[in-house]
Each structure stands twice: as structure tokens, then as C-alpha cells.
Design a protein around this motif. Structure first.
Motif, short mmCIF file in Angstrom:
data_model
loop_
_atom_site.label_atom_id
_atom_site.label_comp_id
_atom_site.label_asym_id
_atom_site.label_seq_id
_atom_site.Cartn_x
_atom_site.Cartn_y
_atom_site.Cartn_z
N LEU A 149 -27.22 30.27 53.04
CA LEU A 149 -27.00 30.85 51.71
C LEU A 149 -27.87 32.09 51.54
O LEU A 149 -27.42 33.14 51.06
N GLY A 150 -29.13 31.97 51.96
CA GLY A 150 -30.04 33.11 51.91
C GLY A 150 -29.51 34.25 52.76
O GLY A 150 -29.50 35.41 52.34
N ALA A 151 -29.01 33.89 53.96
CA ALA A 151 -28.48 34.91 54.86
C ALA A 151 -27.30 35.63 54.22
O ALA A 151 -27.16 36.85 54.36
N VAL A 207 -26.82 36.20 51.09
CA VAL A 207 -27.35 37.16 50.10
C VAL A 207 -27.89 38.40 50.82
O VAL A 207 -27.59 39.54 50.45
N VAL A 208 -28.64 38.16 51.90
CA VAL A 208 -29.23 39.27 52.64
C VAL A 208 -28.16 40.21 53.17
O VAL A 208 -28.22 41.43 52.98
N LYS A 254 -25.11 40.67 52.17
CA LYS A 254 -24.45 41.37 51.08
C LYS A 254 -25.30 42.55 50.61
O LYS A 254 -24.80 43.66 50.41
N GLU A 255 -26.60 42.31 50.48
CA GLU A 255 -27.49 43.36 49.98
C GLU A 255 -27.63 44.49 50.99
O GLU A 255 -27.66 45.66 50.64
N LEU A 289 -26.82 48.40 50.51
CA LEU A 289 -27.78 49.48 50.74
C LEU A 289 -27.18 50.53 51.67
O LEU A 289 -27.41 51.73 51.52
#
Lengths: 292, 252, 335
Positions: A103-105, A107-108, A110-111, A115
Motif C-alpha cells: 500500500l505504501g509502495a 502511494v510512492v 503515484k507520487e 513529480l
């Protein structure tokens, strides 16, 4: 007239189903090999779309070069992803850690995409231009047929590799069981990495296929949920079931637009929940029992 | 005497593998009943069928005079059917106290609201202490399960099962991986359970000495079938049993 | 026993201090932010029960918050009910929905259950957006009356704080106590080993459903607090991203302890305020932070603190332990 409309809806449904099936297969491979539901699979899919956009539109690569470069990048992604998200956590006492980490990955990823490419969606031209006119105003864009074609090829390839060929089965066994891995003489790390690479490449190609139909944006990641739905409807951890389930999801979704546009997604997920009530293991799933 | 557990014509197949075929078996209170057989004979499967972890294909299982064939595992446990595993199964992330309290819940049966008001019962401590002394080891209640040695964990699992105040305990290879001293303590524990408390015990064990030493009756399984049943003497003189064991040795 | 009393006194003192200091010395803005965090804290306590105690990853929290929020909004706007009735109605409604939904979804195990909760969040969001007569759709419902008891009406952010503080404290105490009840133990058993749990007489399915209901009731409470705090509810609050943020909050602080969940909720709510210049990267940090957290501190900040304090106590022989079994054997082991 009506038949024409139904035909169009069927083709669109099947081609979307192919995309979901590619996503679902990517998940199933990981579930079977390492028992992890990868929530970042949708973002790998989105990343595939962006990478192909960058290579074709921004770097003007011809399609064949583009495909090779893109595949190499997907292989890299798969490997990196495994080492970042799965490998350090494989012996964790908390089974939830890997899910949360994926889940964290997600988000990363996507961000990072935001960028690099900004949050404004970008446009990818069709891979194959043109429209097939069947009769009157019954028209089908070639892109949909192309997706169905490539999708079927990929599905057949994965099916053969993992369900029929010894190599694929051995790979999955080895990833699950270090003893089997010893017998084969392949370290678990290699088989696991291979599974991740194949899974990442699959969804990457899926992202490439779907990118001309939609705007390329971070919301492509949400396609994963349809793939999940297809997989659960088809049966847990079964490649054939996942494919059939996903095609079903695509077609249901497509025909649902006849009745309702706002509840399109709700219809799909309601079907999923009904299937869960009637058959908790999906249509092709068998009960996975723990060895005591 | 009243039968504690009775299996009648129990069948179970896994795909093409026959794990149990027309198995009959009876266990009485206070009896240690050995369940032996070569590897893969279906011994552990048998315990799973009795405890309800795997459902039977056909046949009936009767416990305390009640047909429990279709009953769920947790309801069988509540009736007094205990179980230990080949590799001990505890709540790994809780301390020893929580683990024992879970067993004690099965014995004390307090309501949620009562347990909400006064959460930690201490009533089990004398009993736990007594059993731990019998097994001749010691630990701190607040420590993690991982602070115990493998042997201590195996013994604690039997003790935990006894804390639930069961009528029957299914014990799966309690002595595997234990040294001789620990094995003797396990036997003492099991004898105490059976002979002093009248608990029935079904014991799977590879150590023949232990089986011959403490079992009153033995059932021998081979490929899911009962090939012999009787006292240790009867079984050890049985042709079929000798063949099953020695025959295997010849193949190997 | 003495030490226990001291511990309780310290906690009470800290809480009392917070209750007095936060509304008096903080700026209006800070109180508003803290109030928002407290709303989510109550919902995150549901995650504590599900994930921390029961080991089930559920994203449904946000959906039950939504159900609670709309129930409360409708009860107060259309039926003119007072705050306490609204809260109770929300909790009961969310609990009933959790019973029905949980009974269905918990037939799935592990990751498949997790995914089905994701599907639930998506369906619910669709419904919240489109059932305009009940929810106001994306435009939402405004003008929801503030917290009130009898003739007392919360007019300021500081007044809201007291309501939220009391609600959060009660919920936290309940969840804390729950861990040591027989239900808490059954949940731990389900989390650690379902088969062992069943052989200990634990009805695995039922235990899971009960946990889901408790989480649903807490989320319903949280949703109700939300609408009375903001006087507004809109469907864009109940999206999947918000659910992941809540799981991240709980995991960061330490999901198996209400105190840890509190830490996590505060940190994640405050972080964007402190790191205003880095606004663009904040979600990237969340993501990376969570990935690192899972590798190095799966039990969160609270777990880390517990480990350190246990080591400290061990070092200075401050723990009092109950010896079970023979004394001889223990001396044997000491060597």
C-alpha cells in the motif's frame, strides 16, 4: 440497430476484460508464488502506461525499439519492487506488514509519477489508428481489437508457462518451498524475482495497451480493483478462473452502461459481493486448506 | 464402562489418496490409546477428523454419547475435546499468561461483561503450578512463549490442554524432538491425566518404547486402514503389524 | 499493585493537563486541527480492534464512518434529534450494517477479505455520491447543528474539543480494556493461529464478525462526531485514499495499542501543518515512511517504546513476575 449496439458493447467489454485479466493474472502469479496480495499492482500498470508514453511521445521511439526498452524497464521495476517491498518482509511475524507495505509502495509510485509527469493527464495516440465500419453506424475502433488480440496472446502465454509447462510450475513450487527449490537447484530468490518480473512486465504491457483509450493519469491505478474483482469472481489463485472472471467483469461493466452510467462500478462490485455470498471460493477456486 | 469416543466406518480421501478407510476405534475414560503406524499411515489426519479440523467424507464420530460428525471444531473443543500438535501451536505474539488464560476461558466460561469488569482471572494459577511441577520445569507467567525451549513448549501445550478441563486429549507426537528426561516428564503428565483424572488420551508416537510402556490399547493404521487393534502384547505379536513395519523396512 | 496505581495516576494527570491546556493556550487554528485528529482517532480505534487485536486488514472504516455521518446528519436535520440521540443512532446503524456486511465478507479469509473491503468502500462511495435525497451527493449536507447536551450548545472550537476529548477517551478506554477480556484473547488467538484457536473452543468466524461490528460501531461514532464537529458532510470525505491514510496512521503509531494509535493519528494530522513548504512531497513521505516502518518497526512507535521500556525494566530488575513451577528448575535455568 440493437444488435450493432450490443456487438459494440461486447467488443468494448471483452477488450476491457482483457485488460482486467492481465492485471488479475499479475496478481494471481504473486499470490500463488509468495502468497501476497499486491496493492501496488495498479500503480505498476499505471507506470507501464507512463513509461510507454514517455518513450513514444516524448522520446519518439519507433514501436519495436520502444517495446524492447519498455520491457527492460519493466524487468528492472519488477526486480526493484521485489527487493523493496517483498524481500525484507518475507519472514515477518506480522502477516499484515507486506500488504501495508505494498500500500505504501502504491502511494510512492503515484507520487513519483506526479513529480515526473505532473498531475495533468497526458494523451497517448492509438497504437493502431482507424475504425472498422461493420455496417451503418456500427463502428469498432481497431485499438479495441488490437487489445483483444494481444491480450489473448499474453493470457495464452502465461497460461502455458504457469499451468502447463514444467518450468513454470517448478518455479512456483520453488518460490513457495525452499525444499523444492533445493531439489531444482534454483535459489528461491531467483524464482521469486522471476515471478515479480513476469508479473510487472505483464501489467506494464497492459498499461501500454490501455493508455490510448483513456487519458494517461494516476487514476489508471484504480483499474486494479476491477482486476481484483475478476480474480475473486473467477476463483482465488486460479489463472483460468481469473481470466474468465475478468472477462465477465469487463462485459458486465460494458452492458451496465445501458441502464446506468453512475452506478457502473457499483454494479460490478455488487456482482462480486453476490458471488462471494453464493460461492465464497469463486467459480473455479478450490478451498485452500492449511496443512496441520 | 461408558465409551468416551467411538469412530464407526470413518472414511476420508484427499483426491486419490485414501487417508482413512472404514476406521473403527473406541476410547474409554482414563485410557491411553496408542495410534501408531508407518509414516503416511494417516495418523495425524485421524486426529484432525476427530477434532473437526477436517470434515469426514462418511462414517460417524460419537463423543460422550453424542454424534459429533457434523459438529464444528470449536464446539467439539467446548464439549471437552482437547488437542496438541506435532509442532506446538501457541499465540506467538502474546505472553504465556494470555495463552493459558485462553485455555482457562474454556474451563471457566465467564461472560464477556464479567470479563470486561475483571479481566484477568487468577484462579488457574494453582492448577498450572501443580502441573508444571509435575512436568518439572518452570517459567515466568509474563514471559513470551519464545522464552521457552522446544521441549518446554511441548509440555506446556499438554498442560494448556489439561487446564481446559477436557474429557479427551488428542496428543500428536509429544516426544518428538525431546531428550530422554523430557520424554519421561511427558509420560508422567499423560499418566497423571489418564489415571488420576480419568481423561481419555489418544496418543500418536513414533517411540515404540513409550507406546508399549504407557498405552492400554493400541490401534495400528496403515494406508488409512486399521490393520490391528488390541493390547500392546496382542499388537506386537500381530502378523500384519510386523509385516507393515518390517515390510516397509525391506522396501526402504 | 502500588505501581499500577501510580501508573494510572500519571496517565490521568497527563490527560487532565491536556484537557485544560489544549483549549486554553492553543490558537483557534491548532484546536481545530486537534479536533479533526480526534474525530479520526475514534475511527482508527476500530482499526486497532480489527488489525491490532484481530490481525485483519480492513479498509471499511471510512465507509462505516460515512454511514454514521449520514445517519447523524439525517437524524439531526430531518428529524431534529438532539446530539446524543444522533450519536446513538449512528452507532447502532453502523453496527447493524457491520453485522450484515461482516457476516458476508468475513467468509473470505486473509487478503481476499481485505480486497472485498476495498470493493465495499468503492460501492459505498458510489452510493453516497448518488443517493442525493439521503446524502446530498457531492455537494453534501450543511448546517448540521453543533454538539449539544440539554441546553448546553458547543459554539466554539474549544467547546467541540471537550466533546471530542470525552468521546475519544471513552472509546480508547473501552478498546484498551477489550484487549484483556476473553473476547480480546479470542481475537489474539484468531490473529495468531486460527486452527489452534478452534481447538481452544474459539468460534473463529463469529469472533471475527464481532470484531468487525465493534470496529463498525466505533467508526459510526467517529462519523457522527465528524458531522457535528464540521457541521457539514460530503461524499468526498469517504474515499479509499482516506481509508489508507487511516490505516497508515494506526500502523505508524502502533496498531495494537490505543495509545499508539493516538500517537499515529496526531503525527499524521500535524505533519502537513508542520511541513507546509514540503506539501508537494508529503504523500511521498507517507508512502516511503510506511514501507520503512514495516521493515524496521512493524509494531509502530508504541511497540518500539514498549520494547525499550521492557529492556529497561529487565536491566534494572523492575518487573515483578509470577514464577510458575518448581524453584529448583528455575535456579537450574539461571545458570
Amino acid at each position: 440497430m440493437n444488435i450493432g449496439l450490443y456487438l459494440q458493447l461486447l467488443v468494448i467489454g471483452l477488450s476491457m476484460g482483457m485488460i482486467y485479466a492481465i492485471l488479475a493474472m499479475g496478481i494471481v502469479l504473486l499470490v500463488r508464488a509468495v502468497g501476497v496480495l499486491n496493492f501496488a499492482q495498479g500503480e505498476l500498470f499505471m507506470l507501464g502506461a507512463y513509461v510507454c508514453y514517455a518513450l513514444t511521445v516524448q522520446l519518439h521511439m519507433p514501436i519495436y525499439v520502444m517495446l524492447i526498452v519498455a520491457l527492460l524497464i519493466f524487468v528492472l521495476f519488477g526486480t526493484l519492487f521485489m527487493f523493496a517491498v517483498y524481500w525484507p518482509l518475507r519472514n515477518s511475524k506480522w502477516p499484515a506488514t507486506i500488504i501495508i507495505s505494498t500500500l505504501g509502495a502504491s502511494v510512492v509510485l503515484k507520487e513519483v509519477v506526479k513529480l515526473i509527469w505532473g498531475s495533468v493527464p497526458v494523451v497517448q495516440p492509438p497504437i493502431i489508428k482507424g475504425v472498422l465500419v461493420l455496417w451503418g453506424n456500427v463502428r469498432i475502433e481497431y485499438q479495441y481489437l488490437f487489445i483483444i488480440g494481444i491480450g489473448s496472446l499474453l493470457i495464452t502465454a502465461v497460461f502455458l508457462l504457469f499451468d502447463k509447462l514444467f518450468l513454470g510450475r517448478a518455479m512456483q513450487a520453488a518460490a513457495q518451498d525452499s525444499y523444492a527449490a533445493q531439489l531444482l537447484g534454483i535459489p528461491t530468490i531467483v524464482t521469486t524475482a522471476l515471478t515479480y518480473i513476469i508479473s510487472a512486465s505483464l501489467v506494464g504491457v497492459g498499461g501500454w495497451l490501455v493508455s490510448p483509450l483513456f487519458l494517461v493519469s494516476t487514476s489508471l491505478g484504480s483499474f486494479l480493483l476491477k482486476g481484483f474483482a475478476g480474480m475473486v469472481i473467477g476463483g482465488l489463485g486460479d489463472v483460468k478462473g481469473a481470466v474468465i472472471g475478468s472477462l465477465l467483469v469487463g462485459v458486465i461493466e460494458s452492458f451496465a452502461t445501458l441502464f446506468t452510467a453512475t452506478y457502473k462500478d457499483a454494479v460490478v462490485f455488487s456482482v462480486l459481493i453476490i458471488v462471494l455470498i453464493v460461492r465464497p471460493t469463486g467459480f473455479f477456486g478450490q478451498k485452500i486448506s492449511e496443512k496441520v | 464402562m461408558e465409551k468416551l469416543l467411538a469412530l464407526s466406518k470413518v472414511n476420508k480421501r484427499f483426491g486419490g489418496v485414501v487417508a482413512a478407510k472404514d476406521v473403527d476405534m473406541e476410547v474409554y475414560p482414563g485410557e491411553i490409546h496408542g495410534l501408531i503406524g508407518p509414516n503416511g499411515a494417516g495418523k495425524t489426519t485421524m486426529l484432525n477428523l476427530i477434532s473437526g479440523i477436517t470434515p469426514v467424507d462418511s462414517g460417524t464420530i460419537t463423543f460422550l454419547g453424542r454424534n459429533i460428525t457434523k459438529m464444528k471444531a470449536h464446539n467439539r473443543a467446548r464439549m471437552g475435546l482437547g488437542r496438541t500438535f506435532q509442532t506446538p501451536r501457541f499465540l506467538d505474539r502474546s505472553d504465556i499468561e494470555e495463552n493459558i488464560l485462553l485455555a482457562n476461558d474454556l474451563n471457566e466460561r465467564i461472560s464477556f461483561f464479567k470479563s470486561f469488569v475483571s479481566p484477568k482471572s487468577k484462579n488457574f494459577i494453582p492448577h498450572l503450578d501443580e502441573l508444571t511441577r509435575v512436568a518439572d520445569f518452570s517459567f515466568y507467567l509474563e514471559d513470551d512463549i519464545s522464552s521457552l525451549t522446544y521441549g518446554q513448549r511441548k509440555m506446556l501445550e499438554i498442560i494448556r490442554s489439561m487446564i481446559t478441563n477436557p474429557k479427551l486429549i488428542l496428543v500428536d507426537e509429544p516426544a518428538a524432538g525431546l531428550n530422554n528426561v523430557e520424554r519421561d516428564r511427558v509420560m508422567t503428565l499423560l499418566r497423571l491425566a489418564a489415571h488420576e483424572r480419568g481423561i481419555g488420551i489418544v496418543l500418536i508416537e513414533h517411540s515404540m518404547d513409550m507406546i508399549m510402556d504407557c498405552c492400554q490399547n493400541i490401534t495400528v493404521l496403515n494406508f488409512g486402514e486399521v490393520i490391528a487393534c488390541g493390547s500392546p502384547q496382542e499388537v506386537s505379536n500381530n502378523e500384519a503389524v510386523i509385516e507393515a513395519y518390517l515390510g516397509r523396512r525391506k522396501d526402504a | 499493585m502500588k505501581r499500577r496505581i501510580i501508573k494510572i495516576l500519571v496517565v490521568v494527570a497527563i490527560l487532565a493537563l491536556a484537557a485544560v491546556l489544549v483549549p486554553t493556550i492553543s490558537s483557534h487554528y491548532v484546536i481545530t486541527v486537534v479536533n479533526g485528529a480526534l474525530v479520526f482517532y475514534v475511527g482508527c480505534l476500530g482499526i486497532c480492534v480489527m488489525l491490532g487485536y484481530g490481525g485483519m486488514v480492513s479498509f471499511a472504516t471510512i465507509t462505516f464512518m460515512g454511514l454514521g455521518a449520514y445517519m447523524s446528519a439525517n437524524l439531526s436535520l430531518k428529524a431534529g434529534m438532539p446530539f446524543l440521540v444522533c450519536v446513538l443512532g449512528s452507532m447502532i446503524f453502523a453496527g447493524l450494517c457491520a453485522l450484515i456486511i461482516g457476516a458476508i465478507l468475513l467468509r473470505l479469509s486473509g487478503t481476499f477479505f481485505t480486497f472485498s473491503t476495498v470493493a465495499l468502500v468503492l460501492i459505498a462511495h458510489d452510493l453516497f455520491t448518488n443517493l442525493r435525497s439521503l446524502t446530498g451527493g457531492p455537494d453534501g449536507m450543511g448546517g448540521i447543528p453543533p454538539f449539544n447536551i440539554g441546553s448546553f450548545v458547543a459554539d466554539t472550537a474549544a467547546d467541540n474539543f471537550y466533546f471530542l476529548f470525552v468521546a475519544g477517551l471513552l472509546a480508547a478506554l473501552f478498546v484498551h480494556r477489550l484487549k484483556y477480556t476473553n473476547l480480546g484473547r479470542r481475537l489474539a488467538a484468531v490473529r495468531d493461529n486460527e486452527i489452534a484457536a478452534a481447538t481452544m473452543g474459539v468460534d473463529v468466524y463469529r469472533t471475527k464478525v464481532v470484531a468487525f461490528i465493534i470496529a463498525g460501531v466505533l467508526s459510526g461514532l467517529s462519523g457522527s462526531l465528524m458531522v457535528h464537529n464540521y457541521h457539514f458532510v460530503g461524499s468526498s470525505s469517504f474515499v479509499f485514499d482516506q481509508s489508507t491514510t487511516m490505516v497508515i496512521m494506526a500502523m505508524l503509531g502502533g496498531v495494537s495499542h490505543p495509545g499508539g494509535v493516538f500517537l499515529g493519528t496526531m503525527i499524521i494530522t500535524m505533519l502537513p501543518e508542520w511541513l507546509k513548504p514540503l506539501q508537494e512531497y508529503i504523500r511521498l513521505f507517507y508512502g516511503l515512511g510506511v514501507m520503512l516502518l514495516m521493515v524496521f518497526m512493524p509494531t509502530g512507535l508504541w511497540g518500539l517504546g514498549e520494547q525499550l521500556s521492557a529492556r529497561f525494566k529487565e536491566r534494572f530488575h523492575l518487573t515483578r513476575k509470577t514464577l510458575i513451577g518448581s524453584d529448583d528448575a528455575s535456579s537450574e535455568e539461571m545458570i
